[in-house]
Motif scaffolding. Structure first.
Motif: not given
Length: 122
Positions: A1-14
Motif C-alpha cells: 500500500q502506498v499513500q500519497l500526499v500532495e502540497s504546494g497548490g494555491g492561488l497565483v496570477q497568470a
C-alpha cells in the motif's frame, strides 16, 4: 500500500509559478513510476506529466511542454511538479499517482493522492 500526499497548490496570477510536491509512504517508492494529473470543474481527469522510476524518462501533455517540469527525489520519497508561466486554463485540482513498474500516461495508476487546488487568476 502506498499513500500519497500532495502540497504546494494555491492561488497565483497568470505568468507566475508554483511547485507541487507529492510525498509517498513506504519503502518501495523507487520502484514506482509517478504521474501528475489534473481535473478542472466539469472536465475529465487529464494527464499532465509522468516520470519513470529512476527519473531518466519524463513525459508531458502538449499543453504544458516547456512550462512544467516533473522530477523526483527517491531519497525523500517525493515527486515534484514545477509549474512556470501559469495560465488561467491550468486551474484545476492536481493529483499525483503511483504505478508499480512502467511509466504510463493513462489514468490506470495503482495509487492516487487526494489532490491540491491550483488556481491561476487572469
Amino acid at each position: 500500500q502506498v499513500q500519497l500526499v500532495e502540497s504546494g497548490g494555491g492561488l497565483v496570477q497568470a505568468g507566475g509559478s508554483l511547485r507541487l510536491s507529492c510525498v509517498a509512504s513506504g519503502r518501495t517508492f523507487a520502484s514506482y513510476a509517478m504521474g501528475w494529473f489534473r481535473q478542472a470543474p466539469g472536465k475529465e481527469r487529464e494527464f499532465v506529466a509522468a516520470i519513470s522510476w529512476g527519473g531518466g524518462r519524463a513525459y508531458y501533455t502538449d499543453s504544458v511542454k516547456g512550462r512544467f517540469t516533473i522530477s523526483r527525489d527517491n531519497a525523500k520519497n517525493t515527486v515534484y511538479l514545477q509549474m512556470n508561466s501559469l495560465k488561467p486554463e491550468d486551474t484545476a485540482v492536481y493529483a499525483c499517482a503511483a504505478n508499480r513498474g512502467v511509466v504510463i500516461t493513462t489514468t490506470e495508476y495503482d495509487y492516487w493522492g487526494q489532490g491540491t487546488q491550483v488556481t491561476v487568476s487572469s
